[in-house]
Scaffold this motif. Structure first.
Motif, PDB file in Angstrom:
ATOM      1  N   LYS A   1      -4.425   2.632  -7.102  1.00  0.00           N
ATOM      2  CA  LYS A   1      -5.249   1.425  -7.055  1.00  0.00           C
ATOM      3  C   LYS A   1      -4.821   0.535  -5.885  1.00  0.00           C
ATOM      4  N   GLY A   2      -3.523   0.487  -5.632  1.00  0.00           N
ATOM      5  CA  GLY A   2      -3.029  -0.269  -4.491  1.00  0.00           C
ATOM      6  C   GLY A   2      -3.190  -1.758  -4.642  1.00  0.00           C
ATOM      7  N   TRP A   3      -3.135  -2.422  -3.519  1.00  0.00           N
ATOM      8  CA  TRP A   3      -3.269  -3.867  -3.489  1.00  0.00           C
ATOM      9  C   TRP A   3      -4.720  -4.212  -3.789  1.00  0.00           C
ATOM     10  N   GLU A   4      -4.939  -5.094  -4.728  1.00  0.00           N
ATOM     11  CA  GLU A   4      -6.275  -5.396  -5.234  1.00  0.00           C
ATOM     12  C   GLU A   4      -7.282  -5.700  -4.120  1.00  0.00           C
ATOM     13  N   GLU A   5      -6.877  -6.474  -3.135  1.00  0.00           N
ATOM     14  CA  GLU A   5      -7.809  -6.911  -2.105  1.00  0.00           C
ATOM     15  C   GLU A   5      -8.283  -5.790  -1.191  1.00  0.00           C
ATOM     16  N   SER A   6      -7.438  -4.782  -0.965  1.00  0.00           N
ATOM     17  CA  SER A   6      -7.795  -3.780   0.042  1.00  0.00           C
ATOM     18  C   SER A   6      -7.624  -2.337  -0.413  1.00  0.00           C
ATOM     19  N   GLY A   7      -6.979  -2.107  -1.544  1.00  0.00           N
ATOM     20  CA  GLY A   7      -6.760  -0.744  -2.015  1.00  0.00           C
ATOM     21  C   GLY A   7      -5.652  -0.016  -1.292  1.00  0.00           C
ATOM     22  N   GLU A   8      -4.902  -0.709  -0.448  1.00  0.00           N
ATOM     23  CA  GLU A   8      -3.813  -0.079   0.299  1.00  0.00           C
ATOM     24  C   GLU A   8      -2.626   0.165  -0.642  1.00  0.00           C
ATOM     25  N   SER A   9      -2.099   1.383  -0.656  1.00  0.00           N
ATOM     26  CA  SER A   9      -1.019   1.692  -1.588  1.00  0.00           C
ATOM     27  C   SER A   9       0.032   2.645  -1.032  1.00  0.00           C
ATOM     28  N   HIS A  10      -0.363   3.574  -0.192  1.00  0.00           N
ATOM     29  CA  HIS A  10       0.528   4.624   0.298  1.00  0.00           C
ATOM     30  C   HIS A  10       0.542   4.615   1.835  1.00  0.00           C
ATOM     31  N   PHE A  11       1.739   4.553   2.401  1.00  0.00           N
ATOM     32  CA  PHE A  11       1.870   4.512   3.853  1.00  0.00           C
ATOM     33  C   PHE A  11       2.929   5.501   4.327  1.00  0.00           C
ATOM     34  N   ALA A  12       2.777   5.941   5.582  1.00  0.00           N
ATOM     35  CA  ALA A  12       3.793   6.748   6.257  1.00  0.00           C
ATOM     36  C   ALA A  12       4.149   6.003   7.542  1.00  0.00           C
ATOM     37  N   LEU A  13       5.437   5.749   7.734  1.00  0.00           N
ATOM     38  CA  LEU A  13       5.912   4.985   8.886  1.00  0.00           C
ATOM     39  C   LEU A  13       6.829   5.855   9.738  1.00  0.00           C
TER      40      LEU A  13
END
Length: 172
Positions: A117-129
């Motif tokens: 679901k991620g962050w409510e405002e944007s759906g961002e949840s999984h990242f690779a850095l």
């Protein structure tokens, strides 16, 4: 601490995290990591000052600074509707001054399972850095990750997964 003299770095009092309210976001383990990182930064500042007291001319020093600045990433292209991506990039570029940085939002690949679901405002949840910065020189893998977690602070609490590949320029 970028741009500070070694003397100014030595005077940094770790209790500033209470005044800046950073301590509210740190677990005891992250607080210890922060204190360890500050100690490492102070040591590196002293080492750099000792190296800098050599016989290099002012022109040589200016040339070295130009070369270093040319290699440092100073900006990125913000993405509309991706506030977490933009915050992560802005924070890491501003503080770590990387020579290379790549942040990939993999949230769409994780749709339909826990944390998707991620962050409510944007759906961002999984990242690779993937990041290369001088700040990682001499740090263990764990310390590098702890440094990134600390720098991201409250943003880190909203991320479900962050895959990190952090290297120093000498390791590239």
């Amino acid at each position: 601490l970028s741009g500070c003299t070694p003397e100014e770095i030595q005077m940094v009092d770790p209790t500033f995290i209470q005044a800046a309210k950073i301590s509210q976001t740190l677990t005891p383990g992250r607080n210890n990591g922060f204190l360890n990182m500050l100690a490492v930064m102070k040591k590196k500042a002293l080492d750099a000052a000792e190296k800098g007291s050599g016989a290099a001319t002012a022109d040589e020093e200016k040339e070295e600074e130009k070369e270093e600045e040319a290699a440092i990433v100073t900006s990125f292209e913000e993405i509309d509707g991706k506030p977490m991506y933009n915050t992560i990039m802005s924070t890491l570029i501003t503080i770590l001054k990387p020579t290379s940085i790549k942040l990939t939002d993999n949230s769409a690949q994780h749709a339909g399972h826990a944390g998707s679901k991620g962050w409510e405002e944007s759906g961002e949840s999984h990242f690779a850095l993937e990041i290369v910065a001088e700040a990682f020189d001499g740090l263990s893998l764990v310390k590098r990750h702890q440094l990134i977690y600390m720098l991201l602070g409250e943003t880190m609490q909203k991320i479900h997964a962050l895959e990190i590949k952090a290297k120093s320029p000498a390791e590239v």
